[in-house]
Write a protein that holds these residues in place. Structure first.
Motif, PDB file in Angstrom:
ATOM      1  N   VAL A  61       1.126  -1.100   0.097  1.00  0.00           N
ATOM      2  CA  VAL A  61       0.068  -0.139  -0.101  1.00  0.00           C
ATOM      3  C   VAL A  61       0.784   1.120   0.070  1.00  0.00           C
ATOM      4  CG1 VAL A  61      -1.768   1.439   1.200  1.00  0.00           C
ATOM      5  CG2 VAL A  61      -1.797  -1.127   1.051  1.00  0.00           C
ATOM      6  N   ALA A  62       1.947   1.371   0.903  1.00  0.00           N
ATOM      7  CA  ALA A  62       2.866   2.372   1.042  1.00  0.00           C
ATOM      8  C   ALA A  62       3.454   2.627  -0.394  1.00  0.00           C
ATOM      9  CB  ALA A  62       3.767   2.215   1.896  1.00  0.00           C
ATOM     10  N   LEU A  63       4.046   1.512  -0.997  1.00  0.00           N
ATOM     11  CA  LEU A  63       4.905   1.536  -1.953  1.00  0.00           C
ATOM     12  C   LEU A  63       3.834   2.233  -3.330  1.00  0.00           C
ATOM     13  CD1 LEU A  63       7.301   1.090  -3.684  1.00  0.00           C
ATOM     14  CD2 LEU A  63       6.617  -1.338  -4.061  1.00  0.00           C
ATOM     15  N   TRP A  64       2.673   1.685  -3.476  1.00  0.00           N
ATOM     16  CA  TRP A  64       1.545   2.005  -4.403  1.00  0.00           C
ATOM     17  C   TRP A  64       1.201   3.679  -4.216  1.00  0.00           C
ATOM     18  CZ3 TRP A  64      -3.375   4.184  -4.657  1.00  0.00           C
ATOM     19  CH2 TRP A  64      -3.863   4.118  -5.893  1.00  0.00           C
ATOM     20  N   LEU A  65       1.210   4.162  -3.066  1.00  0.00           N
ATOM     21  CA  LEU A  65       0.963   5.506  -2.817  1.00  0.00           C
ATOM     22  C   LEU A  65       2.146   6.388  -3.136  1.00  0.00           C
ATOM     23  CD1 LEU A  65      -0.856   5.501   0.646  1.00  0.00           C
ATOM     24  CD2 LEU A  65      -2.041   5.821  -1.586  1.00  0.00           C
ATOM     25  N   THR A  66       3.255   5.745  -3.074  1.00  0.00           N
ATOM     26  CA  THR A  66       4.436   6.410  -3.420  1.00  0.00           C
ATOM     27  C   THR A  66       4.670   6.527  -4.737  1.00  0.00           C
ATOM     28  OG1 THR A  66       5.545   5.724  -1.221  1.00  0.00           O
ATOM     29  CG2 THR A  66       7.210   6.421  -2.932  1.00  0.00           C
ATOM     30  N   THR A  67       4.706   5.228  -5.477  1.00  0.00           N
ATOM     31  CA  THR A  67       5.191   5.394  -6.794  1.00  0.00           C
ATOM     32  C   THR A  67       3.935   5.937  -7.775  1.00  0.00           C
ATOM     33  OG1 THR A  67       3.813   3.127  -7.093  1.00  0.00           O
ATOM     34  CG2 THR A  67       6.259   3.138  -6.869  1.00  0.00           C
ATOM     35  N   HIS A  68       2.853   6.199  -7.299  1.00  0.00           N
ATOM     36  CA  HIS A  68       1.834   6.757  -7.908  1.00  0.00           C
ATOM     37  C   HIS A  68       1.509   8.287  -7.634  1.00  0.00           C
ATOM     38  CE1 HIS A  68       0.415   2.842  -8.963  1.00  0.00           C
ATOM     39  NE2 HIS A  68      -0.182   3.318  -9.875  1.00  0.00           N
ATOM     40  N   GLY A  69       2.521   8.698  -6.655  1.00  0.00           N
ATOM     41  CA  GLY A  69       2.601  10.210  -6.323  1.00  0.00           C
ATOM     42  C   GLY A  69       1.346  10.482  -5.489  1.00  0.00           C
TER      43      GLY A  69
ATOM     44  N   VAL B 281      -0.020  11.921  -2.447  1.00  0.00           N
ATOM     45  CA  VAL B 281       0.039  12.289  -1.121  1.00  0.00           C
ATOM     46  C   VAL B 281      -1.248  12.517  -0.426  1.00  0.00           C
ATOM     47  CG1 VAL B 281       1.242  13.953   0.249  1.00  0.00           C
ATOM     48  CG2 VAL B 281       2.169  13.367  -2.179  1.00  0.00           C
ATOM     49  N   LEU B 282      -1.511  11.788   0.487  1.00  0.00           N
ATOM     50  CA  LEU B 282      -2.714  11.824   1.340  1.00  0.00           C
ATOM     51  C   LEU B 282      -2.430  12.224   2.735  1.00  0.00           C
ATOM     52  CD1 LEU B 282      -4.157   8.478   0.627  1.00  0.00           C
ATOM     53  CD2 LEU B 282      -4.884  10.520  -0.339  1.00  0.00           C
ATOM     54  N   PRO B 283      -3.305  12.893   3.502  1.00  0.00           N
ATOM     55  CA  PRO B 283      -3.072  13.275   4.918  1.00  0.00           C
ATOM     56  C   PRO B 283      -2.622  12.306   5.491  1.00  0.00           C
ATOM     57  CG  PRO B 283      -5.214  14.140   4.156  1.00  0.00           C
ATOM     58  CD  PRO B 283      -4.731  13.068   3.057  1.00  0.00           C
ATOM     59  N   LYS B 284      -1.541  12.617   6.391  1.00  0.00           N
ATOM     60  CA  LYS B 284      -0.841  11.521   6.884  1.00  0.00           C
ATOM     61  C   LYS B 284      -1.762  10.434   7.905  1.00  0.00           C
ATOM     62  CE  LYS B 284       3.557  10.786   9.707  1.00  0.00           C
ATOM     63  NZ  LYS B 284       4.271  10.635   8.608  1.00  0.00           N
ATOM     64  N   ILE B 285      -2.870  11.037   8.648  1.00  0.00           N
ATOM     65  CA  ILE B 285      -3.557  10.111   9.191  1.00  0.00           C
ATOM     66  C   ILE B 285      -4.224   9.344   8.489  1.00  0.00           C
ATOM     67  CG2 ILE B 285      -5.643  11.636   9.242  1.00  0.00           C
ATOM     68  CD1 ILE B 285      -6.100  10.776  12.083  1.00  0.00           C
ATOM     69  N   VAL B 286      -4.494   9.589   7.064  1.00  0.00           N
ATOM     70  CA  VAL B 286      -5.250   8.471   5.877  1.00  0.00           C
ATOM     71  C   VAL B 286      -4.348   7.676   5.602  1.00  0.00           C
ATOM     72  CG1 VAL B 286      -6.647   8.529   4.074  1.00  0.00           C
ATOM     73  CG2 VAL B 286      -7.055  10.431   5.471  1.00  0.00           C
ATOM     74  N   ALA B 287      -3.229   8.057   5.062  1.00  0.00           N
ATOM     75  CA  ALA B 287      -2.117   7.403   4.536  1.00  0.00           C
ATOM     76  C   ALA B 287      -1.660   6.263   5.398  1.00  0.00           C
ATOM     77  CB  ALA B 287      -0.954   7.955   4.218  1.00  0.00           C
ATOM     78  N   VAL B 288      -1.458   6.401   6.797  1.00  0.00           N
ATOM     79  CA  VAL B 288      -0.932   5.472   7.841  1.00  0.00           C
ATOM     80  C   VAL B 288      -2.193   4.506   8.158  1.00  0.00           C
ATOM     81  CG1 VAL B 288      -0.331   5.477   9.943  1.00  0.00           C
ATOM     82  CG2 VAL B 288       0.757   7.110   8.535  1.00  0.00           C
ATOM     83  N   SER B 289      -3.261   4.928   8.125  1.00  0.00           N
ATOM     84  CA  SER B 289      -4.342   4.181   8.336  1.00  0.00           C
ATOM     85  C   SER B 289      -4.490   2.944   7.420  1.00  0.00           C
ATOM     86  CB  SER B 289      -5.628   5.035   8.504  1.00  0.00           C
ATOM     87  OG  SER B 289      -5.487   6.024   9.456  1.00  0.00           O
TER      88      SER B 289
ATOM     89  N   LYS C 215      11.809   1.238  -3.358  1.00  0.00           N
ATOM     90  CA  LYS C 215      11.965   2.534  -3.113  1.00  0.00           C
ATOM     91  C   LYS C 215      11.305   3.021  -1.851  1.00  0.00           C
ATOM     92  CE  LYS C 215      10.621   4.196  -7.831  1.00  0.00           C
ATOM     93  NZ  LYS C 215       9.674   4.671  -8.645  1.00  0.00           N
ATOM     94  N   ASN C 216      12.177   4.210  -1.270  1.00  0.00           N
ATOM     95  CA  ASN C 216      11.712   4.637  -0.053  1.00  0.00           C
ATOM     96  C   ASN C 216      10.392   5.302  -0.055  1.00  0.00           C
ATOM     97  OD1 ASN C 216      14.168   4.105   1.188  1.00  0.00           O
ATOM     98  ND2 ASN C 216      15.043   6.015   0.436  1.00  0.00           N
ATOM     99  N   PHE C 217       9.489   4.606   0.818  1.00  0.00           N
ATOM    100  CA  PHE C 217       8.058   5.179   1.078  1.00  0.00           C
ATOM    101  C   PHE C 217       8.041   6.638   1.073  1.00  0.00           C
ATOM    102  CE2 PHE C 217       7.317   0.586   2.957  1.00  0.00           C
ATOM    103  CZ  PHE C 217       7.404   0.176   1.696  1.00  0.00           C
ATOM    104  N   ASP C 218       6.849   7.072   0.778  1.00  0.00           N
ATOM    105  CA  ASP C 218       6.694   8.689   1.091  1.00  0.00           C
ATOM    106  C   ASP C 218       6.560   8.902   2.450  1.00  0.00           C
ATOM    107  OD1 ASP C 218       5.922  11.352  -0.383  1.00  0.00           O
ATOM    108  OD2 ASP C 218       4.612  10.852   1.062  1.00  0.00           O
ATOM    109  N   ALA C 219       6.955   9.983   3.101  1.00  0.00           N
ATOM    110  CA  ALA C 219       6.838  10.232   4.424  1.00  0.00           C
ATOM    111  C   ALA C 219       5.615  10.269   5.121  1.00  0.00           C
ATOM    112  CB  ALA C 219       7.853  11.776   4.633  1.00  0.00           C
ATOM    113  N   SER C 220       4.629  10.459   4.156  1.00  0.00           N
ATOM    114  CA  SER C 220       3.051  10.464   4.784  1.00  0.00           C
ATOM    115  C   SER C 220       2.704   9.270   4.984  1.00  0.00           C
ATOM    116  CB  SER C 220       2.351  11.069   3.623  1.00  0.00           C
ATOM    117  OG  SER C 220       2.226  10.182   2.500  1.00  0.00           O
ATOM    118  N   THR C 221       3.383   8.006   4.721  1.00  0.00           N
ATOM    119  CA  THR C 221       2.965   6.759   4.921  1.00  0.00           C
ATOM    120  C   THR C 221       3.704   6.225   6.278  1.00  0.00           C
ATOM    121  OG1 THR C 221       4.596   5.602   3.634  1.00  0.00           O
ATOM    122  CG2 THR C 221       2.368   6.187   2.500  1.00  0.00           C
TER     123      THR C 221
END
Length: 228
Positions: free
Chosen positions: A103-111, A113-121, A184-190
């Motif tokens: 999930v984290a990688l998919w969000l990262t590779t597709h660019g 960027v969700l609110p942190k609480i949403v991405a982490v959840s 890849k390194n996951f986006d910080a939002s995740t």
């Protein structure tokens, strides 16, 4: 004539002392092994019992490593109380890592960027569902075909390890990673929010402690827990 008789109920004293005795015996045997190898037993034991607590950063690393083990132990406690001998927790953990990481990688590779609480959840939910799905294979085979959950859950650990290896050596491998088997390194939002600056300790530890309390309530204060 002397005769051994079972206690009418388990000894409360021994239930408290047995972990301590196990630790003492482990340390004694380890010291003997170090001495047999020509190493300083005191120095060897200090690497296990002193060094991990020598600084706040070291302590944070111990707590960080303990966090997933706490969560795994809670799941296994429920299994064992239900007389289900699941010993494949490592495989279920790996599939949880794979699903949450996916999930984290998919969000990262597709660019995305969700609110942190949403991405982490989303990442945490993915991890939970991945581990549940892997455990469900064992449950299905046990329920439908009476397959031993001990054997099936254990063997699935090795399958899970190979799946992780395949993904990080193959489809998920970072093309800019100098051929290292990593994504890849996951986006910080995740990322899970940090608990202590300058360390890797995150709120996963707080979540684990909350789950300890909830599991205790479920097992010892709710009717369903008593049913187990």
């Amino acid at each position: 004539m002397l005769r051994l008789e079972a206690r009418p109920q388990p000894s409360k004293l021994m239930s408290l002392l047995s972990p301590v005795l196990a630790l003492v015996l482990t340390a004694m045997i380890a010291a003997l092994l170090f001495a047999a190898l020509g190493k300083d037993p005191i120095r060897g034991l200090s690497m296990f019992f002193v060094e991990p607590f020598s600084s706040m950063r070291q302590i944070s690393e111990v707590v960080l490593k303990a966090t997933p083990l706490i969560v795994i132990a809670l799941g296994l406690a429920v299994c064992y109380r239900s007389n289900v001998w699941n010993i494949g927790a490592e495989g279920q953990f790996l599939l949880g890592v794979l699903a949450g990481g996916g999930v984290a990688l998919w969000l990262t590779t597709h660019g995305i960027v969700l609110p942190k609480i949403v991405a982490v959840s989303l990442v945490l939910i993915g991890g939970v569902l991945g581990g549940m799905a892997w455990a469900a294979i064992t449950a299905l085979l046990r329920d439908k075909f009476n397959a031993s959950e001990i054997l099936v859950s254990l063997m699935l650990v090795y399958v899970a390890q190979q799946l992780v290896n395949y993904m990080v050596f193959g489809p998920w491998k970072d093309p800019a990673g100098f051929n290292f088997p990593q994504t890849k390194n996951f986006d910080a939002s995740t990322w899970l929010p940090s608990l202590m600056s300058g360390t890797r300790l995150h709120i996963g530890f707080v979540i684990a402690l909350v789950l300890v309390g909830l599991t205790w309530v479920f097992m010892f204060r709710l009717f369903r827990g008593y049913q187990l």
